[in-house]
Design a protein around this motif. Structure first.
Motif, PDB file in Angstrom:
ATOM      1  N   LYS A   1     -75.261  19.534 -15.955  1.00 14.18           N
ATOM      2  CA  LYS A   1     -75.351  18.514 -17.000  1.00 14.18           C
ATOM      3  C   LYS A   1     -76.488  18.847 -17.954  1.00 14.18           C
ATOM      4  CE  LYS A   1     -72.407  15.542 -15.135  1.00 14.18           C
ATOM      5  NZ  LYS A   1     -71.102  16.114 -15.086  1.00 14.18           N
ATOM      6  N   LYS A   2     -76.214  18.681 -19.246  1.00 11.92           N
ATOM      7  CA  LYS A   2     -77.236  18.808 -20.279  1.00 11.92           C
ATOM      8  C   LYS A   2     -77.608  17.395 -20.703  1.00 11.92           C
ATOM      9  CE  LYS A   2     -78.112  21.071 -24.696  1.00 11.92           C
ATOM     10  NZ  LYS A   2     -77.501  21.895 -25.768  1.00 11.92           N
TER      11      LYS A   2
ATOM     12  N   ILE B   1     -77.007  10.864 -22.148  1.00  9.03           N
ATOM     13  CA  ILE B   1     -78.150  10.404 -22.928  1.00  9.03           C
ATOM     14  C   ILE B   1     -78.949   9.447 -22.051  1.00  9.03           C
ATOM     15  CG2 ILE B   1     -78.906   9.138 -24.982  1.00  9.03           C
ATOM     16  CD1 ILE B   1     -76.051   9.883 -26.157  1.00  9.03           C
ATOM     17  N   TRP B   2     -80.251   9.672 -21.986  1.00 10.18           N
ATOM     18  CA  TRP B   2     -81.141   8.753 -21.291  1.00 10.18           C
ATOM     19  C   TRP B   2     -82.078   8.167 -22.342  1.00 10.18           C
ATOM     20  CZ3 TRP B   2     -83.116  12.363 -16.781  1.00 10.18           C
ATOM     21  CH2 TRP B   2     -82.026  12.753 -15.988  1.00 10.18           C
ATOM     22  N   HIS B   3     -82.134   6.834 -22.416  1.00  9.02           N
ATOM     23  CA  HIS B   3     -82.986   6.157 -23.410  1.00  9.02           C
ATOM     24  C   HIS B   3     -83.999   5.285 -22.668  1.00  9.02           C
ATOM     25  CE1 HIS B   3     -84.398   3.843 -26.781  1.00  9.02           C
ATOM     26  NE2 HIS B   3     -83.554   4.438 -27.623  1.00  9.02           N
ATOM     27  N   ALA B   4     -85.283   5.579 -22.885  1.00 15.21           N
ATOM     28  CA  ALA B   4     -86.360   4.915 -22.141  1.00 15.21           C
ATOM     29  C   ALA B   4     -86.932   3.703 -22.865  1.00 15.21           C
ATOM     30  CB  ALA B   4     -87.464   5.919 -21.807  1.00 15.21           C
ATOM     31  N   GLY B   5     -86.102   2.972 -23.594  1.00 14.31           N
ATOM     32  CA  GLY B   5     -86.497   1.676 -24.131  1.00 14.31           C
ATOM     33  C   GLY B   5     -87.029   1.672 -25.548  1.00 14.31           C
TER      34      GLY B   5
ATOM     35  N   ILE C   1     -95.220  13.143 -35.513  1.00 12.40           N
ATOM     36  CA  ILE C   1     -94.071  13.980 -35.169  1.00 12.40           C
ATOM     37  C   ILE C   1     -93.125  13.151 -34.306  1.00 12.40           C
ATOM     38  CG2 ILE C   1     -93.309  16.092 -33.997  1.00 12.40           C
ATOM     39  CD1 ILE C   1     -95.064  16.760 -36.334  1.00 12.40           C
ATOM     40  N   GLN C   2     -91.847  13.161 -34.654  1.00 10.19           N
ATOM     41  CA  GLN C   2     -90.826  12.512 -33.823  1.00 10.19           C
ATOM     42  C   GLN C   2     -90.423  13.510 -32.739  1.00 10.19           C
ATOM     43  OE1 GLN C   2     -88.969  11.264 -37.888  1.00 10.19           O
ATOM     44  NE2 GLN C   2     -87.561  10.715 -36.251  1.00 10.19           N
ATOM     45  N   THR C   3     -90.261  13.013 -31.516  1.00  9.90           N
ATOM     46  CA  THR C   3     -89.960  13.917 -30.407  1.00  9.90           C
ATOM     47  C   THR C   3     -88.864  13.371 -29.511  1.00  9.90           C
ATOM     48  OG1 THR C   3     -91.763  12.914 -29.125  1.00  9.90           O
ATOM     49  CG2 THR C   3     -92.270  14.951 -30.326  1.00  9.90           C
ATOM     50  N   ALA C   4     -88.236  14.286 -28.794  1.00  6.80           N
ATOM     51  CA  ALA C   4     -87.234  13.999 -27.772  1.00  6.80           C
ATOM     52  C   ALA C   4     -87.276  15.179 -26.806  1.00  6.80           C
ATOM     53  CB  ALA C   4     -85.852  13.845 -28.395  1.00  6.80           C
ATOM     54  N   ILE C   5     -86.567  15.055 -25.707  1.00  2.00           N
ATOM     55  CA  ILE C   5     -86.532  16.111 -24.681  1.00  2.00           C
ATOM     56  C   ILE C   5     -85.076  16.436 -24.356  1.00  2.00           C
ATOM     57  CG2 ILE C   5     -87.062  16.656 -22.255  1.00  2.00           C
ATOM     58  CD1 ILE C   5     -89.608  16.459 -23.790  1.00  2.00           C
ATOM     59  N   GLN C   6     -84.824  17.701 -24.137  1.00  2.00           N
ATOM     60  CA  GLN C   6     -83.538  18.151 -23.588  1.00  2.00           C
ATOM     61  C   GLN C   6     -83.846  18.888 -22.300  1.00  2.00           C
ATOM     62  OE1 GLN C   6     -80.422  19.267 -27.078  1.00  2.00           O
ATOM     63  NE2 GLN C   6     -81.624  20.890 -26.300  1.00  2.00           N
ATOM     64  N   LEU C   7     -82.964  18.743 -21.332  1.00  2.00           N
ATOM     65  CA  LEU C   7     -83.087  19.526 -20.110  1.00  2.00           C
ATOM     66  C   LEU C   7     -81.714  19.680 -19.486  1.00  2.00           C
ATOM     67  CD1 LEU C   7     -82.881  17.382 -17.513  1.00  2.00           C
ATOM     68  CD2 LEU C   7     -85.223  16.930 -18.155  1.00  2.00           C
ATOM     69  N   LYS C   8     -81.638  20.555 -18.502  1.00  2.00           N
ATOM     70  CA  LYS C   8     -80.390  20.766 -17.771  1.00  2.00           C
ATOM     71  C   LYS C   8     -80.639  20.515 -16.298  1.00  2.00           C
ATOM     72  CE  LYS C   8     -78.675  24.136 -21.061  1.00  2.00           C
ATOM     73  NZ  LYS C   8     -78.539  25.570 -21.351  1.00  2.00           N
ATOM     74  N   ILE C   9     -79.612  19.981 -15.653  1.00  2.00           N
ATOM     75  CA  ILE C   9     -79.651  19.755 -14.215  1.00  2.00           C
ATOM     76  C   ILE C   9     -78.383  20.359 -13.632  1.00  2.00           C
ATOM     77  CG2 ILE C   9     -79.632  18.033 -12.368  1.00  2.00           C
ATOM     78  CD1 ILE C   9     -81.154  16.140 -14.256  1.00  2.00           C
TER      79      ILE C   9
ATOM     80  N   SER D   1     -79.537  20.462  -7.587  1.00  2.00           N
ATOM     81  CA  SER D   1     -80.897  19.918  -7.479  1.00  2.00           C
ATOM     82  C   SER D   1     -81.876  20.659  -8.399  1.00  2.00           C
ATOM     83  CB  SER D   1     -81.381  20.014  -6.030  1.00  2.00           C
ATOM     84  OG  SER D   1     -81.406  21.369  -5.622  1.00  2.00           O
ATOM     85  N   ARG D   2     -81.362  21.575  -9.170  1.00  2.00           N
ATOM     86  CA  ARG D   2     -82.202  22.395 -10.058  1.00  2.00           C
ATOM     87  C   ARG D   2     -82.371  21.733 -11.422  1.00  2.00           C
ATOM     88  NH1 ARG D   2     -80.342  27.492 -12.818  1.00  2.00           N
ATOM     89  NH2 ARG D   2     -82.248  28.278 -13.730  1.00  2.00           N
ATOM     90  N   ILE D   3     -83.626  21.601 -11.862  1.00  2.00           N
ATOM     91  CA  ILE D   3     -83.981  21.055 -13.177  1.00  2.00           C
ATOM     92  C   ILE D   3     -84.547  22.227 -13.976  1.00  2.00           C
ATOM     93  CG2 ILE D   3     -85.415  19.384 -14.415  1.00  2.00           C
ATOM     94  CD1 ILE D   3     -85.672  17.978 -11.546  1.00  2.00           C
ATOM     95  N   PHE D   4     -83.954  22.516 -15.138  1.00  2.00           N
ATOM     96  CA  PHE D   4     -84.387  23.707 -15.865  1.00  2.00           C
ATOM     97  C   PHE D   4     -84.127  23.568 -17.365  1.00  2.00           C
ATOM     98  CE2 PHE D   4     -80.032  24.220 -14.657  1.00  2.00           C
ATOM     99  CZ  PHE D   4     -79.416  24.991 -15.625  1.00  2.00           C
ATOM    100  N   ASP D   5     -84.553  24.581 -18.103  1.00  2.00           N
ATOM    101  CA  ASP D   5     -84.416  24.620 -19.561  1.00  2.00           C
ATOM    102  C   ASP D   5     -84.931  23.332 -20.216  1.00  2.00           C
ATOM    103  OD1 ASP D   5     -83.382  27.149 -19.426  1.00  2.00           O
ATOM    104  OD2 ASP D   5     -81.335  26.592 -19.949  1.00  2.00           O
TER     105      ASP D   5
END
Length: 178
Positions: free
Chosen positions: A2-3, A28-32, A142-150, A153-157
């Motif tokens: 998953k990205k 998409i994960w949105h933290a409020g 600066i506006q920011t966001a994060i991308q990652l891959k799972i 059990s591996r979290i990467f990129d």
């Protein structure tokens, strides 16, 4: 695999520069601090799974859509999310409430508008993520966001998305997300 796109503190503004990331992610994960149900509807229209929590500026409609604290799994990874959590050196009560059901592998929060990605070695090397602020409202330059891959059990990129703050956004759009 998953990205994931992780955002927070949009304050009613979905920056068009984020749209390619929204389109290419699996979740998409949105933290409020969504700011408005219209912003939530914009993201929902992409028909991607959304995990989210409400923030301190969010109205009753958003609070009816998303909880204060969310626990979930992505692949084989346990995630906890809340809006106001502090940081590994000084967690707030909502963070401790999120940890009460066990320490997650990833903990996501927002509120501070300060980007932080770090391991909390005192809590099983948990990955702490505050994606900063993706919206226009606030002090952040600066506006920011994060991308990652799972994958399993591996979290990467893990990647930081940085956008120069667009000062040409119509004032009434910013005022909606107070």
């Amino acid at each position: 695999m998953k990205k994931i796109l992780i955002i927070s503190d949009t304050h009613s503004y979905l920056d068009p520069r984020l749209l390619p990331h929204v389109e290419s992610c699996d979740q998409i994960w949105h933290a409020g601090d969504w700011g408005s149900v219209q912003l939530a509807d914009q993201l929902i229209a992409y028909k991607k799974p959304i995990a989210g929590v409400y923030g301190n500026i969010d109205d009753r409609m958003i609070r009816n859509m998303y909880p204060k604290i969310m626990r979930f799994r992505c692949e084989e990874v346990n995630i906890a999310m809340t809006h106001i959590a502090g940081a590994p050196s000084s967690y707030k009560p909502d963070a401790y409430e999120a940890f009460s059901r066990g320490i997650p592998q990833i903990f996501v929060c927002g509120h501070s508008h300060i980007l932080q990605v770090k391991r909390d070695i005192k809590r099983n090397n948990m990955l702490f993520i505050n994606p900063g602020a993706a919206g226009q409202h606030g002090f952040h330059p600066i506006q920011t966001a994060i991308q990652l891959k799972i994958d399993g059990s591996r979290i990467f990129d893990v990647e930081i998305i940085q956008m120069e703050r667009n000062r040409k956004v119509p004032k009434e759009m910013l005022e909606e997300g107070k």
